[in-house]
Every structure is written in C-alpha cells, then in structure tokens.
Scaffold this motif. Structure first.
Motif, PDB file in Angstrom:
ATOM      1  N   VAL A 176       3.700  13.045  -9.886  1.00  0.00           N
ATOM      2  CA  VAL A 176       4.403  12.736 -11.071  1.00  0.00           C
ATOM      3  C   VAL A 176       3.396  11.235 -11.298  1.00  0.00           C
ATOM      4  O   VAL A 176       2.731  10.864 -12.440  1.00  0.00           O
ATOM      5  CB  VAL A 176       5.752  12.623 -11.386  1.00  0.00           C
ATOM      6  N   GLY A 177       3.648  10.386 -10.243  1.00  0.00           N
ATOM      7  CA  GLY A 177       3.053   9.303 -10.424  1.00  0.00           C
ATOM      8  C   GLY A 177       1.187   9.381 -10.610  1.00  0.00           C
ATOM      9  O   GLY A 177       0.735   8.645 -11.292  1.00  0.00           O
ATOM     10  N   TYR A 178       0.585  10.134 -10.147  1.00  0.00           N
ATOM     11  CA  TYR A 178      -0.675  10.678 -10.270  1.00  0.00           C
ATOM     12  C   TYR A 178      -0.958  10.984 -11.751  1.00  0.00           C
ATOM     13  O   TYR A 178      -1.866  10.415 -12.450  1.00  0.00           O
ATOM     14  CB  TYR A 178      -1.096  11.543  -9.287  1.00  0.00           C
ATOM     15  N   TRP A 179      -0.162  11.777 -12.398  1.00  0.00           N
ATOM     16  CA  TRP A 179      -0.284  12.043 -13.745  1.00  0.00           C
ATOM     17  C   TRP A 179       0.132  11.140 -14.744  1.00  0.00           C
ATOM     18  O   TRP A 179      -0.846  10.828 -15.688  1.00  0.00           O
ATOM     19  CB  TRP A 179       0.781  13.193 -14.217  1.00  0.00           C
ATOM     20  N   LEU A 180       0.808   9.980 -14.314  1.00  0.00           N
ATOM     21  CA  LEU A 180       1.164   8.962 -15.000  1.00  0.00           C
ATOM     22  C   LEU A 180      -0.006   7.795 -14.925  1.00  0.00           C
ATOM     23  O   LEU A 180      -0.301   7.281 -15.815  1.00  0.00           O
ATOM     24  CB  LEU A 180       2.392   8.199 -14.539  1.00  0.00           C
ATOM     25  N   LEU A 181      -0.628   7.853 -13.791  1.00  0.00           N
ATOM     26  CA  LEU A 181      -1.655   6.885 -13.616  1.00  0.00           C
ATOM     27  C   LEU A 181      -2.955   7.299 -14.431  1.00  0.00           C
ATOM     28  O   LEU A 181      -3.494   6.798 -15.121  1.00  0.00           O
ATOM     29  CB  LEU A 181      -2.195   7.066 -12.152  1.00  0.00           C
ATOM     30  N   GLY A 239      -2.563   9.060 -17.171  1.00  0.00           N
ATOM     31  CA  GLY A 239      -2.259   9.057 -18.576  1.00  0.00           C
ATOM     32  C   GLY A 239      -2.060   7.530 -19.090  1.00  0.00           C
ATOM     33  O   GLY A 239      -1.985   7.436 -20.254  1.00  0.00           O
ATOM     34  N   GLY A 240      -2.331   6.651 -17.924  1.00  0.00           N
ATOM     35  CA  GLY A 240      -1.958   5.193 -18.374  1.00  0.00           C
ATOM     36  C   GLY A 240      -0.858   4.869 -19.028  1.00  0.00           C
ATOM     37  O   GLY A 240      -0.749   3.899 -19.746  1.00  0.00           O
ATOM     38  N   VAL A 241       0.267   5.440 -18.498  1.00  0.00           N
ATOM     39  CA  VAL A 241       1.646   5.292 -18.804  1.00  0.00           C
ATOM     40  C   VAL A 241       2.124   3.964 -18.656  1.00  0.00           C
ATOM     41  O   VAL A 241       1.830   3.531 -17.244  1.00  0.00           O
ATOM     42  CB  VAL A 241       2.533   6.450 -18.563  1.00  0.00           C
ATOM     43  N   GLY A 242       2.836   3.077 -19.377  1.00  0.00           N
ATOM     44  CA  GLY A 242       3.325   1.765 -18.917  1.00  0.00           C
ATOM     45  C   GLY A 242       4.492   1.680 -17.883  1.00  0.00           C
ATOM     46  O   GLY A 242       5.023   2.864 -17.635  1.00  0.00           O
ATOM     47  N   PRO A 243       4.669   0.608 -17.232  1.00  0.00           N
ATOM     48  CA  PRO A 243       5.624   0.580 -16.342  1.00  0.00           C
ATOM     49  C   PRO A 243       6.938   1.190 -16.592  1.00  0.00           C
ATOM     50  O   PRO A 243       7.646   1.908 -15.892  1.00  0.00           O
ATOM     51  CB  PRO A 243       5.670  -0.723 -15.846  1.00  0.00           C
ATOM     52  N   LEU A 244       7.713   0.605 -17.570  1.00  0.00           N
ATOM     53  CA  LEU A 244       9.128   1.124 -17.843  1.00  0.00           C
ATOM     54  C   LEU A 244       9.034   2.701 -18.075  1.00  0.00           C
ATOM     55  O   LEU A 244       9.979   3.498 -17.736  1.00  0.00           O
ATOM     56  CB  LEU A 244       9.487   0.389 -19.152  1.00  0.00           C
ATOM     57  N   ALA A 245       8.201   3.142 -18.928  1.00  0.00           N
ATOM     58  CA  ALA A 245       8.300   4.489 -19.260  1.00  0.00           C
ATOM     59  C   ALA A 245       7.957   5.243 -18.020  1.00  0.00           C
ATOM     60  O   ALA A 245       8.665   6.276 -17.639  1.00  0.00           O
ATOM     61  CB  ALA A 245       7.091   4.963 -20.401  1.00  0.00           C
ATOM     62  N   GLY A 291       0.731  -1.142  -0.002  1.00  0.00           N
ATOM     63  CA  GLY A 291       0.035   0.040   0.172  1.00  0.00           C
ATOM     64  C   GLY A 291       1.057   1.109  -0.166  1.00  0.00           C
ATOM     65  O   GLY A 291       1.914   1.259   0.874  1.00  0.00           O
ATOM     66  N   TRP A 292       0.436   2.087  -0.830  1.00  0.00           N
ATOM     67  CA  TRP A 292       0.997   3.654  -0.559  1.00  0.00           C
ATOM     68  C   TRP A 292       0.117   4.714  -1.219  1.00  0.00           C
ATOM     69  O   TRP A 292      -1.212   4.338  -1.393  1.00  0.00           O
ATOM     70  CB  TRP A 292       2.201   3.694  -1.623  1.00  0.00           C
ATOM     71  N   HIS A 293       0.486   5.841  -1.426  1.00  0.00           N
ATOM     72  CA  HIS A 293      -0.148   7.137  -1.739  1.00  0.00           C
ATOM     73  C   HIS A 293      -0.856   7.025  -3.065  1.00  0.00           C
ATOM     74  O   HIS A 293      -1.932   7.494  -3.432  1.00  0.00           O
ATOM     75  CB  HIS A 293       0.517   8.217  -1.439  1.00  0.00           C
ATOM     76  N   VAL A 294      -0.085   6.412  -4.018  1.00  0.00           N
ATOM     77  CA  VAL A 294      -0.366   6.328  -5.502  1.00  0.00           C
ATOM     78  C   VAL A 294       0.391   5.063  -6.063  1.00  0.00           C
ATOM     79  O   VAL A 294       1.502   4.781  -5.808  1.00  0.00           O
ATOM     80  CB  VAL A 294      -0.246   7.637  -6.167  1.00  0.00           C
ATOM     81  N   LYS A 295      -0.507   4.460  -6.843  1.00  0.00           N
ATOM     82  CA  LYS A 295      -0.088   3.021  -7.268  1.00  0.00           C
ATOM     83  C   LYS A 295      -0.357   2.900  -8.966  1.00  0.00           C
ATOM     84  O   LYS A 295      -1.204   3.492  -9.328  1.00  0.00           O
ATOM     85  CB  LYS A 295      -0.967   1.870  -6.614  1.00  0.00           C
ATOM     86  N   THR A 296       0.470   2.202  -9.401  1.00  0.00           N
ATOM     87  CA  THR A 296       0.310   1.871 -10.791  1.00  0.00           C
ATOM     88  C   THR A 296      -0.919   1.090 -10.922  1.00  0.00           C
ATOM     89  O   THR A 296      -1.243   0.132  -9.728  1.00  0.00           O
ATOM     90  CB  THR A 296       1.559   1.106 -11.433  1.00  0.00           C
TER      91      THR A 296
END
Length: 395
Positions: A329-334, A336-342, A33-38
């Motif tokens: 930044v993790g929130y924005w990536l979430l 945007g549906g960005v993949g794990p490596l990117a 658990g954490w504040h934002v997750k993939t």
C-alpha cells in the motif's frame, strides 16, 4: 508451576503485536532506511517511534518465552514440544518466504535501486537466486526473522531441557528466581544488557541469524525471564513490588531519549566501537518499560474476555501478512503522490482490513490454516482457540 492461565500475559502479547503493526506503519514516514519510503520523511516521527523502539522486540521474546514454557508443560516432553514448534513455526515461515515476502524486496529494488523488471520476472528469475541483488540477500525472510529466531531459541531451550536432569533444572530455576527476587528483576537483566553493550560496542542488528551474536544474547535475556515467569510464577509478586518504580524510570529515560532526538534529529550513528550515554539510557528505558508493562498486565489485565481467544489466535496471521500489506500500500501511495496525513490514515485502514481478511479467510480453509500459523482444526476439539499452542509466541 501454577497451571492457571495468565490472561494478562495473553493481553500483553496481543498488545505487543498490535503495536508492532503501527510501528511498521511509522517506518514509512521516519527517516530511517526501510523497504518503501514517503518522498519526504519527517524527523519528528522519530520521537514517538523511539518511545517503543527499545522494548517492543524484547517484550515479544519475553511473552514468547512465557508461552513456550506453558506449551512445554502442557505437552510434557522435549519430543512433542519440538514437533509442535517445528510445525507451527517452520511451515508458516516457508510459506511466507515463498508467497508473502517476495513483493517487499521487489518494491525496495524498484523504488530505491531502479530495478526494471516486473514482479513476476523478479519472483521467477531473481528472488530464488540464493545470492544478493543490490545488497539485498535473496530469498529473504524480512520481518519473519522473528519466527526464525524464536524457533532457534526454542530449539536451544529444548536442548538444554534434554541435556540437564530435572533436579538440576529445578535448582537452576530456583537459583535464577532468587537472583531476580526483590529489585533483582529490575537490575539484573539490565546489568546483563549493559554488559552486552560494552562487550560488543556499536554492534548493529542484522537479523541474518548467523552474524547476529550480540543481538541473540540481548534477546535471550527476556526470553529466559519469560520462561522463568511461567515456571516460577511467584516472580509476579516481585514484579508487582517494583513495576511502579520501573514505570517512572522508563518515562524519565524516554524523556532523555526524546530530548536527544529533538536536539539533534539528523545525527547519524556514532563511530563503530563507541558506546554513548544515549545507548545506555535507551537500554534503561527498554528494560524498565518491560517490567512496568508486565506489572500492569498482571495487576489490571489478568482477566478473560469473550474476544480474547480470537484475538490471540489472530496474532500470528496478522504478523505474517501485515508488513507486506504496509509495503504494498505504501508503494501505491508513493506512486500516487499522496500526502503524509492521508497516507497514514490509508495505511492504518488498509493494514487492519487486510490483516482481518487474511486471518478470517484463511482460518476457514483447512489446508490454509497451517500455512498462516493456525492449528489444524479438529472436529472433536471445540476449545482449540483457547489453547496456548494457537499462537506465534507459545506453540
């Protein structure tokens, strides 16, 4: 006390906080658990994360104890020591809780609890409610709990120093140094950790200060040993003798930890009150790794470099801002549906760039310096960057 600066401990501290940043980037991908997750956490990420999980925080408290002892010797009294620590820790803590931290619980509420309000609404209406919202205590210090604990341990050290006569303090330090001599440096602290584990089986870290007693005992062990390394530097000779064995023990113990995670990646925590072999081996890995790292720093890194002073000063501002950058930044990536490596590459680049911008921008503005954990700039102190008081772990 040897008053020479130990550059190896400086490099160890810089490396420990750099590792902390990458660890928190990993928290975006791991199933914990954490504040934002993939959207799709990866079980295998637990294995490299557990390589440092058992020692990264105790190591921070050890280098903090070492630098705190150096600061106390430099300032020469309990009063100046406490005034310096209060200003350098409590001001950034308050600033962080008001201006840096709030976006983290907001993102957690939005992504995991369907919170509908915008950030400004959250900050003005809910954040300062001094209660809980969806189980999250507000306001919160989040990752700045380390600053809170460090201040409390500093206060405790000051109280002990004020209450015990100098002759008694010398006798206590000498006795502790004798206890840690030889292989005691490897076995005595580990025995203390295992005693805490069995005395409080299954305890969970809360980082809430008042209900985290076993965790305080766990962290006070390395904090005290770090202090003792400064006031009894002959203990580095003890470390020099046992760190190669400690390194082998740490690697072997991590081999078991990695195997256990690979064999049962989705296994949850054991029932409350149960002590498992995994918990004990994890502590063995943790303390052996710390002894090995101190030995490596003493043997190979006890030398200066032109960039050391700036890196040492940058540690606290980096620490204050890094997790907020990662979560945002993790929130924005979430979204945007960005993949794990990117996502990993973007998080690393954005966090490093954001931390440097925060530090380099803040250090140039006089009134911002105390807010981000930097010493007030004195025109007549050209060597301020090199002082141990310019960092989170020392003062």
């Amino acid at each position: 006390m040897n008053t020479n600066r130990h550059y190896g401990m400086d490099w160890l501290r810089i490396g420990a906080f750099a590792l902390l940043i990458f660890y928190h980037i990993g928290m975006y991908f791991v199933p914990w658990g954490w504040h934002v997750k993939t959207p799709h956490p990866m079980d295998w990420v637990q294995i490299p994360m557990m390589a440092t999980n058992s020692w990264r925080l105790p190591l921070l408290f050890l280098v903090s104890g070492y630098a705190s002892a150096a600061l106390f010797a430099k300032l020469g009294g309990v009063g100046p020591f406490l005034r310096s620590r209060s200003a350098r820790l409590l001001i950034p803590l308050a600033f962080g809780m008001i201006a840096i931290i709030p976006v983290q619980p907001w993102i957690e509420l939005v992504t995991q609890h369907d919170y509908a309000g915008g950030f400004l609404h959250f900050w003005s209406r809910d954040y300062f409610g001094f209660g809980t919202l969806e189980g999250i205590v507000l306001p919160t210090w989040q990752h700045l709990w380390f600053v809170v604990y460090l201040f409390v341990y500093t206060l405790l050290a000051a109280m002990v120093l004020a209450a015990i006569p100098e002759r008694a303090r010398v006798a206590i330090a000498d006795g502790a140094a004798r206890l840690l001599a030889g292989w005691g440096m490897l076995f005595v602290p580990l025995a203390a950790w295992l005693t805490i584990l069995f005395a409080f089986p299954g305890y969970r870290e809360t980082h809430a200060l008042f209900d985290d007693g076993p965790n305080h005992l766990h962290y006070l062990v390395p904090f005290f040993i770090g202090w003792l390394l400064r006031v009894r530097p002959a203990l580095f000779d003890t470390v020099a003798r046992c760190w190669p064995v400690a390194a082998v023990v740490a690697i072997a113990a991590y081999g078991y930890v990695a195997w256990a995670l690979w064999a049962a990646p989705g296994e949850g925590p054991p029932p409350e009150g149960v002590v498992t072999l995994f918990m004990a081996i994890r502590l063995v890995q943790g303390w052996a790794a710390i002894v090995a790292l101190v030995g490596v720093a003493d043997r190979f890194a006890n030398r200066d470099h032109p960039g050391r002073a700036m890196l040492a000063e940058a540690v606290f501002p980096f620490y204050i801002i890094h997790q907020t950058i990662i979560v945002l930044v993790g929130y924005w990536l979430l979204l945007g549906g960005v993949g794990p490596l990117a996502s990993f590459l973007v998080l690393v680049a954005a966090t490093i760039a954001g931390c440097w911008a925060f530090y380099l921008g803040g250090r140039r503005v006089g009134w911002l310096r105390p807010l981000i954990g930097l010493q007030r700039k004195a025109r007549d102190r050209p060597t301020a960057l090199c002082q141990p008081s310019a960092n989170i772990s020392g003062g």
